[in-house]
Design a protein around this motif. Sequence first.
Motif, PDB file in Angstrom:
ATOM      1  N   ASP A 195     -20.169  65.981 -36.107  1.00 45.40           N
ATOM      2  CA  ASP A 195     -19.276  66.647 -37.053  1.00 45.40           C
ATOM      3  C   ASP A 195     -19.091  65.740 -38.262  1.00 45.40           C
ATOM      4  O   ASP A 195     -18.797  64.544 -38.114  1.00 45.40           O
ATOM      5  CB  ASP A 195     -17.909  66.921 -36.402  1.00 45.40           C
ATOM      6  N   VAL A 230     -14.798  69.971 -45.634  1.00 44.73           N
ATOM      7  CA  VAL A 230     -15.461  71.117 -45.000  1.00 44.73           C
ATOM      8  C   VAL A 230     -16.348  70.535 -43.908  1.00 44.73           C
ATOM      9  O   VAL A 230     -17.414  69.980 -44.174  1.00 44.73           O
ATOM     10  CB  VAL A 230     -16.298  71.916 -46.013  1.00 44.73           C
ATOM     11  N   VAL A 232     -18.877  70.381 -40.830  1.00 46.39           N
ATOM     12  CA  VAL A 232     -20.003  71.110 -40.245  1.00 46.39           C
ATOM     13  C   VAL A 232     -20.571  70.296 -39.086  1.00 46.39           C
ATOM     14  O   VAL A 232     -20.305  69.095 -38.968  1.00 46.39           O
ATOM     15  CB  VAL A 232     -21.118  71.379 -41.282  1.00 46.39           C
ATOM     16  N   ASN A 266     -17.844  80.271 -47.202  1.00 40.14           N
ATOM     17  CA  ASN A 266     -17.835  80.897 -45.884  1.00 40.14           C
ATOM     18  C   ASN A 266     -18.876  82.008 -45.857  1.00 40.14           C
ATOM     19  O   ASN A 266     -18.928  82.831 -46.765  1.00 40.14           O
ATOM     20  CB  ASN A 266     -16.461  81.493 -45.575  1.00 40.14           C
ATOM     21  N   ASN A 270     -18.483  81.487 -38.032  1.00 41.34           N
ATOM     22  CA  ASN A 270     -18.852  80.132 -37.622  1.00 41.34           C
ATOM     23  C   ASN A 270     -19.945  79.510 -38.487  1.00 41.34           C
ATOM     24  O   ASN A 270     -20.619  78.569 -38.084  1.00 41.34           O
ATOM     25  CB  ASN A 270     -19.327  80.146 -36.160  1.00 41.34           C
ATOM     26  N   LYS A 271     -20.130  80.048 -39.705  1.00 38.99           N
ATOM     27  CA  LYS A 271     -21.173  79.532 -40.590  1.00 38.99           C
ATOM     28  C   LYS A 271     -20.637  79.309 -42.006  1.00 38.99           C
ATOM     29  O   LYS A 271     -19.754  80.025 -42.473  1.00 38.99           O
ATOM     30  CB  LYS A 271     -22.353  80.521 -40.685  1.00 38.99           C
ATOM     31  N   VAL A 272     -21.209  78.304 -42.663  1.00 35.27           N
ATOM     32  CA  VAL A 272     -21.005  78.144 -44.102  1.00 35.27           C
ATOM     33  C   VAL A 272     -22.377  78.186 -44.761  1.00 35.27           C
ATOM     34  O   VAL A 272     -23.398  77.957 -44.114  1.00 35.27           O
ATOM     35  CB  VAL A 272     -20.303  76.814 -44.452  1.00 35.27           C
ATOM     36  N   LYS A 345     -20.368  75.658 -38.692  1.00 34.93           N
ATOM     37  CA  LYS A 345     -19.087  74.972 -38.876  1.00 34.93           C
ATOM     38  C   LYS A 345     -18.738  74.196 -37.614  1.00 34.93           C
ATOM     39  O   LYS A 345     -19.060  74.606 -36.505  1.00 34.93           O
ATOM     40  CB  LYS A 345     -17.969  75.989 -39.123  1.00 34.93           C
ATOM     41  N   THR A 349     -13.331  72.627 -39.174  1.00 35.50           N
ATOM     42  CA  THR A 349     -13.535  73.103 -40.536  1.00 35.50           C
ATOM     43  C   THR A 349     -12.374  73.951 -41.036  1.00 35.50           C
ATOM     44  O   THR A 349     -12.081  74.991 -40.463  1.00 35.50           O
ATOM     45  CB  THR A 349     -14.825  73.956 -40.647  1.00 35.50           C
TER      46      THR A 349
END
Length: 365
Positions: A195, A230, A232, A266, A270-272, A345, A349
Amino acid sequence: MAKKFKRSYKFAVKTSLYITVFLSVAVALYAVFTSGFEWLPILVLALLTYLFSFFIIQYRVEHFIYKRIKKIYDNVSLLDSTTLSPSQVTTDMASLTREVERFAEYNKLEIETLKVREAYRKEFMGNVSHELKTPLFTVQGYILTLLDGAIKDKAVRKKYLQRANKGVERLIYIVKDLDMITKLEAGELHLDLEDFNIVELIQNSFDLLEMKAAKKNITLVFDMPYDRPVMVRADRDRIQQVVSNLIVNSIKYGKKGGTTEVSIENLIKNKVIVRITDNGEGIEKENIPRLFERFYRVDKSGSRKEGGSGLGLSIVKHIIEAHNEKIYVESVFGVGSEFSFTLEKSKKTPEVGNKSKVSKAAKAL
């Protein structure tokens, strides 16, 4: 039912019927001229004769055809007899023709695929030889010049050795990139997932590439202030390489006095998605599908001057795919380009911007 009834069965039925009729008539005539005539024994004999003849003829026909057809498949290199089973073989020539055509079509596609791969291999080998040839000849030229007498001049000697060293460094750079791509393709490159704050990682790339951008008066900026981290989950070093490669490309092909802008948005829960946008020269539409190929050059003459191994975007694609993520590119020639990639993410996050959809024009590669 008539259509599904194999013609070898029809052949066996008719042949068995002919044999049965002939034998039955012969026995009946014999019975008439010798002793008493009885229908029941003759009918039983006819039935048994018919069944026996049918199964023997059917088996022999299929066995005969199978052996002959298998021999044909063995003798024709385009076909593979190992996929041929007796159940597929009948005296129905239309069925056999369809089978052969199916095999031929499959192998035709296979041959076409091999031809495409062969063309790609030739192009790749040509590109590799070109990329290696340039620094090798450069190094060789400086060394030969020194051996021819220039080594006695201290000023020339130092300058030429420094230039030869740059050529060697370029060779090492190309070989390292090739080695990395090979490992990525073979799945041998281990990803150390952790992370981390993607904002901080991008800022580090900005700091490292600030001098390079300053040479073309290109500004490296975020689309907005990111006051909160942020987080990830990915391999930090590999994603650093991805971000750096994409920013370097935006600088390389950006216009003087331009801007390279990075945004983090975003995408789904669960994703950026990280977007790297420039207002440079852009990419023509026909070049986009091949953009991530090894050594592929959009502008071959220009990219030679800029340097690089020609493997940057290919490495980027492989690293992102190794994370089971997607990379996108959209570009308008003469306007600019946008490269974007998704990341998972981490649970730490916080929410970022509200823009959450990939552009409809984006093309996943």
